[in-house]
Design a protein around this motif. Structure first.
Motif, PDB file in Angstrom:
ATOM      1  N   GLN A   1       0.830  -1.211   0.000  1.00  0.00           N
ATOM      2  CA  GLN A   1       0.000   0.000   0.000  1.00  0.00           C
ATOM      3  C   GLN A   1       0.863   1.260   0.000  1.00  0.00           C
ATOM      4  OE1 GLN A   1      -2.213  -0.678   3.590  1.00  0.00           O
ATOM      5  NE2 GLN A   1      -3.957  -1.618   2.529  1.00  0.00           N
ATOM      6  N   LYS A   2       0.304   2.318  -0.626  1.00  0.00           N
ATOM      7  CA  LYS A   2       0.881   3.661  -0.520  1.00  0.00           C
ATOM      8  C   LYS A   2       0.050   4.405   0.526  1.00  0.00           C
ATOM      9  CE  LYS A   2       3.995   3.439  -3.856  1.00  0.00           C
ATOM     10  NZ  LYS A   2       3.868   4.176  -5.112  1.00  0.00           N
TER      11      LYS A   2
ATOM     12  N   PRO B   1      -3.009   6.643  -4.229  1.00  0.00           N
ATOM     13  CA  PRO B   1      -2.909   5.893  -5.495  1.00  0.00           C
ATOM     14  C   PRO B   1      -1.568   5.178  -5.625  1.00  0.00           C
ATOM     15  CG  PRO B   1      -3.799   8.089  -5.858  1.00  0.00           C
ATOM     16  CD  PRO B   1      -3.328   8.071  -4.446  1.00  0.00           C
ATOM     17  N   GLU B   2      -1.571   4.135  -6.439  1.00  0.00           N
ATOM     18  CA  GLU B   2      -0.368   3.317  -6.603  1.00  0.00           C
ATOM     19  C   GLU B   2       0.781   4.098  -7.217  1.00  0.00           C
ATOM     20  OE1 GLU B   2      -1.349  -0.128  -8.816  1.00  0.00           O
ATOM     21  OE2 GLU B   2      -2.707  -0.967  -7.293  1.00  0.00           O
ATOM     22  N   ASP B   3       0.455   5.140  -8.010  1.00  0.00           N
ATOM     23  CA  ASP B   3       1.524   5.894  -8.666  1.00  0.00           C
ATOM     24  C   ASP B   3       2.032   7.058  -7.830  1.00  0.00           C
ATOM     25  OD1 ASP B   3      -0.695   7.482  -8.773  1.00  0.00           O
ATOM     26  OD2 ASP B   3      -0.580   7.913 -10.933  1.00  0.00           O
ATOM     27  N   ALA B   4       1.629   7.157  -6.574  1.00  0.00           N
ATOM     28  CA  ALA B   4       2.093   8.244  -5.713  1.00  0.00           C
ATOM     29  C   ALA B   4       3.600   8.113  -5.510  1.00  0.00           C
ATOM     30  CB  ALA B   4       1.373   8.204  -4.380  1.00  0.00           C
TER      31      ALA B   4
ATOM     32  N   GLU C   1     -11.965   5.165 -13.772  1.00  0.00           N
ATOM     33  CA  GLU C   1     -12.207   5.902 -12.542  1.00  0.00           C
ATOM     34  C   GLU C   1     -11.985   7.398 -12.752  1.00  0.00           C
ATOM     35  OE1 GLU C   1     -10.183   4.568  -9.123  1.00  0.00           O
ATOM     36  OE2 GLU C   1     -11.020   2.536  -9.177  1.00  0.00           O
TER      37      GLU C   1
ATOM     38  N   ARG D   1      -7.852  11.656  -9.729  1.00  0.00           N
ATOM     39  CA  ARG D   1      -7.740  12.229  -8.388  1.00  0.00           C
ATOM     40  C   ARG D   1      -7.916  13.738  -8.397  1.00  0.00           C
ATOM     41  NH1 ARG D   1      -3.514  14.560  -6.130  1.00  0.00           N
ATOM     42  NH2 ARG D   1      -2.154  13.827  -7.785  1.00  0.00           N
TER      43      ARG D   1
END
Length: 795
Positions: free
Chosen positions: A88-89, A139-142, A231, A234
């Motif tokens: 997780q981020k 988010p995963e790309d953070a 989705e 953000r």
């Protein structure tokens, strides 16, 4: 209108901080209600990546995690969140971080295991509650190690502007930005590329606009082949949340986003659920519609709807229907973007118990030139995020029903006279250029063409006000205003309303001011025979009828006081009543009235006497006081009446020259419960023109000769109004000065169906002493008159 400061600064970026921006908006007429940060104050919170997780050796509810925060070594943090998982981020507060509430993060040992930080939930860093019981996931790309404030753009403010109804053009970030640019001169930039999105394939859904006056522009197109699982980005979710809207799904979020960004409501239908052509028509009486919020409404034929062959599928300009709503399984959508006339939408949302962002804007007016831009913007966002193909845009436009921009002449002299300052021609032209007006110089001023989004621009003073607010009210000189005042002469024959009010106050009354709108049910109950006006757009259901009497407001005030343990109430009100009159240009005849009501004891209870409740004659005495002030008492007759608002045995009309000018009496017992009062209420209402015209006193010579008095007792029928006896006794005579009642008797010696009325006659001649013969002659004439007129016998 609530919006993100950072979003606004993409359109225009003045050199003001958030508080200065709010102050300038308020001074320009866009009052700012609130400015609040989008997150709490915190430092040293970064994006962390949970690399691994193990159970705490001595605590079942704790986990020992290894977190990558972008440094050479992993950071060990003991965490009790239920949802923590490897991969997780998350938001990671480092040692030395300060969280909202002045909470400092230090190195610690939890059940013997070192912990060098804290993994945070949304509320722990001052974000709105995300509904998750545990950590706030990123988010995963953070980017690992990036400051969370920077990554989530939390150095932002939510600004809430309380707009007046005339400023519908500012129900969008674009509209607010136009005004900010005009005030600051910071420049206005559209932060996205505006391009035509229409495809070459014809729209497969036919559009049929049956009410072009109500809907002069309707655009529609099909979108197919998009990713239904995509989705909402953000950045879009953040802007929606900071504007007070909750993200739902991509298509809904895009329509809401364009609504906030540009001010144009729109709607998306699941095209597979449509049956036949999309129609814009009036609803049929009794037609049913289940709205998106799952509320079933029964429509009336004055409601504009969007329909297909199955029936109504949306309330035009208000809310879509559930049967054609877009879901996660939707594969093709029909986008609509329309301009609805304000009068076609006004009041309909309230009528069906709905209030939406769309109805709020359409009721006030939306730019009729905006649908094309807004639809292209929405399609651009959808294709950019979810892909897909767009059909050609089918446009149904009734040019003759689209409101034309107002043409207004502005004179330079008017600006100087009204603002008290000489604003240069260059400044005036710059102001209106920034506001989007068309300007043409003419002799002594300008011919202005209002932009299509400024429905509030109609007259020259509207333009002067625009100059004042953009130039800056604080920049106007504080010179004292000099204006000649001419006091109106009050003719001797005119009574002042204030004098009548003062008299009532001195008699213990309190003045009330109530709404001119009353509940229709109460209006019908208290004055069933009077035609009344119904409002097309009432404030509420219990304020939809214009009053034809002041009684409902007075009785409502009495009920309010009685409910607060006030047993003695004496109130009056002056105001207009409205009788429906289709011949009048306003649709009603307005009549000024003065009314009052009393209930409870005559006076506050004391030790020396027993309290007595007010009765008909107490109120009659107060009314007679008002008549005496205007010297009208001798011209007013109190005659028994049958008014539906009053007790049939305790009511009277005030008659002047054969016309009713007022009523007085006890509230009808059948209406006591309906009006919400208790006890015996007595009321009066008199036309103001009957009280405000005075009889001018004229001096008479006082006779120096003696006065003769005769007392006569007449036996008359029990039901006979005493006024009829007085009329019969007041025969024409130069020596009859007055007739006064001194006794009314019922009882022994008088038949049960009769009563004795005793009168005092005062006789006097101006120039000589009266002789017995002429006195007896007059008395005999009075007896005969009473006998013939009302069958009165001398007792």
């Amino acid at each position: 209108m609530k919006f993100s400061e950072n979003w606004l600064r993409q359109w225009t970026n003045p050199e003001w901080n958030a508080n200065e921006l709010a102050e300038e908006l308020s001074l320009a007429g866009l009052e700012v209600d609130d400015v609040e940060p989008v997150a709490g104050e915190f430092t040293n919170v970064v994006v962390g990546h949970v690399v691994s997780m193990e159970k705490h050796p001595d605590a079942d509810k704790l986990n020992v995690t290894q977190v990558n925060v972008g440094e050479e070594e992993l950071v060990q943090i003991v965490c009790g969140a239920k949802n923590v998982q490897p991969g997780q981020k998350v938001c990671c507060a480092m040692v030395g971080a300060k969280l909202p509430g002045d909470f400092k993060i230090k190195k610690a040992k939890l059940r013997g295991v070192p912990s060098n930080g804290m993994l945070c939930g949304a509320t722990e860093i001052g974000l709105p509650d995300d509904g998750v019981d545990g950590l706030h996931l990123l988010p995963e790309d953070a980017p690992i190690g990036m400051d969370v404030r920077e990554y989530l753009e939390l150095n932002d403010m939510s600004i809430d502007v309380d707009l007046t109804p005339n400023r519908a053009d500012c129900f969008s970030v674009m509209g607010i930005a136009r005004d900010v640019n005009a005030i600051s001169g910071a420049g206005l930039t559209v932060p996205f590329e505006e391009k035509e999105m229409a495809g070459s394939t014809a729209c497969s859904v036919e559009i049929d606009v049956q009410e072009p006056q109500a809907c002069p522009k309707y655009l529609g197109c099909m979108v197919t082949g998009f990713n239904a699982k995509a989705e909402t980005p953000r950045w879009m979710k953040q802007r929606l949340e900071r504007s007070g809207l909750r993200p739902l799904s991509l298509t809904v979020d895009i329509t809401n986003y364009v609504l906030l960004e540009m001010g144009q409501p729109m709607h998306a239908f699941d095209s597979d659920k449509l049956q036949g052509a999309v129609q814009v028509r009036m609803a049929q009486n009794g037609e049913k519609l289940t709205t998106l919020d799952e509320k079933e409404v029964t429509l009336s034929d004055d409601t504009l709807v969007i329909a297909d062959d199955s029936g109504a599928i949306a309330l035009a300009g208000i809310m879509g229907g559930l049967s054609t709503s877009v879901t996660d399984e939707t594969t093709s959508i029909f986008f609509e973007c329309a301009h609805f006339a304000p009068l076609a939408i006004t009041g309909k949302a309230r009528k069906y118990g709905l209030h939406t962002d769309s109805s709020m804007r359409f009721e006030r007016g939306v730019d009729p030139q905006l649908p094309e831009r807004a639809l292209n913007r929405a399609l651009s966002l959808l294709l950019e995020i979810a892909g897909g193909e767009v059909s050609a845009i089918d446009a149904k436009i009734s040019a003759e029903n689209i409101p034309a921009p107002a043409q207004i002449t502005l004179r330079a002299k008017t600006v100087t006279d009204k603002l008290g300052v000489a604003v240069s021609a260059e400044q005036i032209e710059d102001i209106f250029t920034k506001l989007g007006f068309g300007i043409e110089a003419i002799d002594g001023g300008w011919s202005m063409t209002a932009p299509s989004y400024r429905f509030d621009m109609q007259i020259e003073m509207d333009l002067v006000e625009e100059i004042g607010r953009i130039y800056g009210y604080n920049n106007l000189p504080e010179d004292p205003v000099l204006a000649p005042i001419t006091l109106r002469e009050l003719p001797e024959s005119e009574q002042e309303l204030m004098a009548l009010k003062t008299a009532l106050v001195q008699n213990g009354y309190n003045e009330v001011v109530t709404y001119s709108f009353v509940e229709e049910k109460k209006q019908q109950a208290i004055a069933p025979d009077l035609p009344y006006v119904l409002l097309q757009n009432p404030i509420s259901e219990d304020m939809k009828a214009m009053r034809t009497t002041l009684f409902p407001g007075l009785l409502q005030s009495i009920a309010y006081n009685q409910n607060r343990q006030q047993g003695r109430v004496r109130m009056f009100e002056s105001g207009l009543v409205f009788y429906k009159n289709d011949q009048d240009e306003t649709g009603a005849t307005q009549v000024p009235m003065l009314a009052g009501a009393i209930v409870g004891p005559v006076a506050a209870s004391g030790w020396d006497e027993k309290p007595r409740n007010a009765d008909f004659f107490d109120l009659k005495g107060d009314v007679e006081t008002l008549l005496r002030m205007s010297h009208q008492l001798g011209k007013i007759r109190f005659e028994a009446c049958n008014n539906p608002a009053l007790h049939p045995g305790q009511s009277a009309s005030l008659m002047k020259d054969g016309k009713e000018v007022g009523i007085i009496g006890q509230l009808h017992p059948q209406l006591v419960k309906t009006m919400g009062v208790s006890g015996t209420v007595f009321m009066f209402q008199v036309r103001q023109d009957a009280l405000l015209t005075m009889e001018i006193p004229a001096a008479e010579k006082i006779s120096k000769f003696p006065e003769v008095q005769r007392d006569l007792a007449f036996v008359v029928e029990q039901s006979l109004p005493v006024q009829q006896l007085l009329d019969a006794v007041n025969v024409e005579s130069e020596i009859l000065r007055s007739v006064d009642i001194f006794d009314i008797y019922r009882g022994q010696g008088i038949e049960p169906d009769q009563k004795s009325v005793a009168l005092t006659l005062k006789l006097q001649h101006q120039d000589r002493t009266l002789e017995d013969a002429e006195v007896e002659s007059l008395v005999e004439q009075i007896l005969q008159s009473a006998k013939s007129a009302v069958n009165a016998e001398l007792r």
